[in-house]
Design a protein around this motif. Structure first.
Motif, mmCIF file in Angstrom:
data_model
loop_
_atom_site.group_PDB
_atom_site.id
_atom_site.type_symbol
_atom_site.label_atom_id
_atom_site.label_comp_id
_atom_site.label_asym_id
_atom_site.label_seq_id
_atom_site.Cartn_x
_atom_site.Cartn_y
_atom_site.Cartn_z
ATOM 1 N N VAL A 243 7.147 13.279 -5.864
ATOM 2 C CA VAL A 243 6.199 12.619 -4.962
ATOM 3 C C VAL A 243 5.771 11.270 -5.557
ATOM 4 O O VAL A 243 5.649 10.272 -4.860
ATOM 5 C CB VAL A 243 4.969 13.529 -4.700
ATOM 6 N N GLY A 244 5.585 11.259 -6.867
ATOM 7 C CA GLY A 244 5.219 10.018 -7.546
ATOM 8 C C GLY A 244 6.301 8.962 -7.399
ATOM 9 O O GLY A 244 6.018 7.798 -7.080
ATOM 10 N N GLU A 245 7.544 9.377 -7.605
ATOM 11 C CA GLU A 245 8.639 8.395 -7.541
ATOM 12 C C GLU A 245 8.935 7.967 -6.111
ATOM 13 O O GLU A 245 9.260 6.812 -5.858
ATOM 14 C CB GLU A 245 9.900 8.988 -8.196
ATOM 15 N N LEU A 246 8.824 8.911 -5.167
ATOM 16 C CA LEU A 246 9.220 8.598 -3.790
ATOM 17 C C LEU A 246 8.181 7.762 -3.051
ATOM 18 O O LEU A 246 8.507 6.804 -2.351
ATOM 19 C CB LEU A 246 9.473 9.887 -2.997
ATOM 20 N N VAL A 247 6.930 8.148 -3.180
ATOM 21 C CA VAL A 247 5.898 7.439 -2.413
ATOM 22 C C VAL A 247 4.749 6.930 -3.279
ATOM 23 O O VAL A 247 3.745 6.434 -2.767
ATOM 24 C CB VAL A 247 5.328 8.334 -1.269
ATOM 25 N N GLY A 248 4.899 7.033 -4.593
ATOM 26 C CA GLY A 248 3.891 6.479 -5.494
ATOM 27 C C GLY A 248 2.546 7.169 -5.405
ATOM 28 O O GLY A 248 1.509 6.537 -5.590
ATOM 29 N N TYR A 249 2.559 8.472 -5.124
ATOM 30 C CA TYR A 249 1.292 9.186 -4.998
ATOM 31 C C TYR A 249 1.129 10.191 -6.137
ATOM 32 O O TYR A 249 2.040 10.981 -6.402
ATOM 33 C CB TYR A 249 1.240 9.930 -3.656
ATOM 34 N N GLU A 267 3.590 3.847 7.191
ATOM 35 C CA GLU A 267 2.398 3.639 6.365
ATOM 36 C C GLU A 267 2.694 3.882 4.888
ATOM 37 O O GLU A 267 2.115 3.244 4.019
ATOM 38 C CB GLU A 267 1.277 4.595 6.821
ATOM 39 N N ALA A 268 3.558 4.850 4.631
ATOM 40 C CA ALA A 268 3.893 5.175 3.237
ATOM 41 C C ALA A 268 5.405 5.210 3.108
ATOM 42 O O ALA A 268 6.012 6.273 3.090
ATOM 43 C CB ALA A 268 3.282 6.510 2.852
ATOM 44 N N PRO A 269 6.033 4.029 3.054
ATOM 45 C CA PRO A 269 7.496 4.008 3.010
ATOM 46 C C PRO A 269 8.029 4.675 1.749
ATOM 47 O O PRO A 269 7.439 4.576 0.675
ATOM 48 C CB PRO A 269 7.837 2.514 3.032
ATOM 49 N N VAL A 270 9.149 5.374 1.924
ATOM 50 C CA VAL A 270 9.797 5.989 0.774
ATOM 51 C C VAL A 270 10.427 4.874 -0.042
ATOM 52 O O VAL A 270 11.250 4.098 0.451
ATOM 53 C CB VAL A 270 10.861 6.999 1.242
ATOM 54 N N ARG A 271 9.999 4.762 -1.274
ATOM 55 C CA ARG A 271 10.495 3.627 -2.066
ATOM 56 C C ARG A 271 11.433 4.065 -3.180
ATOM 57 O O ARG A 271 12.129 3.269 -3.758
ATOM 58 C CB ARG A 271 9.329 2.847 -2.639
ATOM 59 N N GLY A 272 11.436 5.331 -3.463
ATOM 60 C CA GLY A 272 12.351 5.815 -4.483
ATOM 61 C C GLY A 272 13.484 6.579 -3.835
ATOM 62 O O GLY A 272 13.600 6.637 -2.611
#
Lengths: 275, 85
Positions: A243-249, A267-272
């Protein structure tokens, strides 16, 4: 173990704040043993102790729901504060009616728990005090590193062996401060047949793991109450990392950050990217 | 306004696991395992975790019953003991 000075300082602070609060949730040790308790003005604070850990955030939630006007305090470790952050976001706790009396865990405690953040974050709790000196987070769980070296087949065999031990007590769910849903997928006959052992492999544990995404605050209480000693937090640590890597949460880290599963992909793009 | 935990022993089997009843204003609202209990050391099985649910269950027997005709009737302990003793 927290030193005697810390306990005394916390007791003195609780005595002082009880004058302005309806009660303080903390651990009480009597001849029976140690358990969560609501301390009220005039109670014997020499019974207030700091361990063993119990999910005190769940007690706060219960009391706030029963007494919607009351103001309570809580003697909170880092894990309790993180749990309260996620519960706040899901309307299980009202932070405006909660006074957080924080304590910093010791290095030994942080290491024992593999704790990412062994003291409450005062940015999330501006009115809080933190007693004791905050220490660095503990090392990551070594089983996670071992697990990552395994092939897919070995990983499956690892969990098969672990989940075989499960007696389906639901303790991991019942003790978890973030498991408060009235309807639980683990009681839905579509997924889990009631009254039958063992739990369906691997769905029982994977459903719970998926539901911990964006919620698990790494308090490790599930693992500590598991009668079969299943290393459950290996699963949840990996989910936390994803979750941390994918959406920085990071669950429990920031009270103003919206949980990713409550947001759209815009709103919370998948970045990883998952491996 | 009172929240406390009352230590007891699980009634379901011979293991004798230690558990607390969470008591809010005199009413049992939940179960917590006793982490310091020498037998169960903080763990419970599904029966222990649900030990609170039968205490106030409507089907729980609260008096002795005596069979009369096709059904059971509530009785006092004196009546029940007089019948069987």
């Amino acid at each position: 173990m927290a030193g005697p000075d810390i306990v005394e300082e916390i007791r003195a602070h609780v005595a002082e704040t009880l004058q302005n609060l309806d009660g303080v949730v903390a651990l009480r040790r009597t001849t029976e043993g140690t358990a969560p308790h609501l301390f009220r003005e005039g109670d014997d604070l020499s019974q207030l102790v700091l361990e063993p850990r119990y999910p005190l955030a769940s007690v706060v939630s219960l009391l706030q729901k029963r007494y919607p006007e009351a103001r309570f305090g809580i003697v909170a470790r880092g894990c309790d504060a993180r749990a309260l952050v996620e519960m706040t976001k899901r309307n299980q706790v009202d932070p405006d009616r909660l006074y957080l009396l924080g304590m910093a865990c010791t290095t030994e405690e942080a290491e024992e728990c593999y704790c990412p953040d062994p003291a409450p974050d005062t940015e999330n709790w501006p009115a809080a005090v933190v007693i004791g000196t905050p220490v660095e987070g503990g090392p990551p769980n070594p089983i996670v590193a071992e697990y990552e070296k395994m092939s897919l087949e070995e990983r499956r065999a690892f969990w098969q062996q672990q989940f075989l031990k499960c007696i389906k007590c639901y303790g991991c769910r019942d003790f978890c401060p973030e498991c408060f849903c009235e309807a639980c997928a683990l009681e839905d006959p579509l997924w889990v047949e009631r009254g039958v052992l063992g739990p369906p492999f691997p769905m029982y544990h994977l459903i719970r793991a998926m539901h911990m995404a964006g919620r698990c605050v790494a308090c490790r209480q599930c693992e500590l109450v598991c009668p079969s000693h299943i290393p459950l937090t290996v699963l949840y640590d990996l989910i936390r990392r994803d979750v941390g890597e994918l959406v920085g949460y990071v669950p429990g880290a920031d009270i103003s950050a919206a949980p990713p599963l409550s947001l759209t992909l815009e709103e919370a793009p998948v970045r990883g990217k998952l491996e | 306004m009172e929240y406390k935990n009352v230590l007891t022993t699980c009634i379901y089997c011979g293991c004798g696991c230690g558990l607390y009843f969470e008591v809010l204003d005199g009413e049992i609202v939940g179960v917590l395992p006793s982490k310091e209990h020498p037998i169960s050391r903080g763990s419970l099985c599904i029966k222990g975790w649900n030990a609170a649910s039968f205490v106030n269950h409507p089907d729980r027997l609260r008096t002795p019953l005596i069979r009369r005709g096709d059904g059971f009737e509530n009785a006092t302990w004196d009546e029940a003991l007089a019948l069987v003793a």
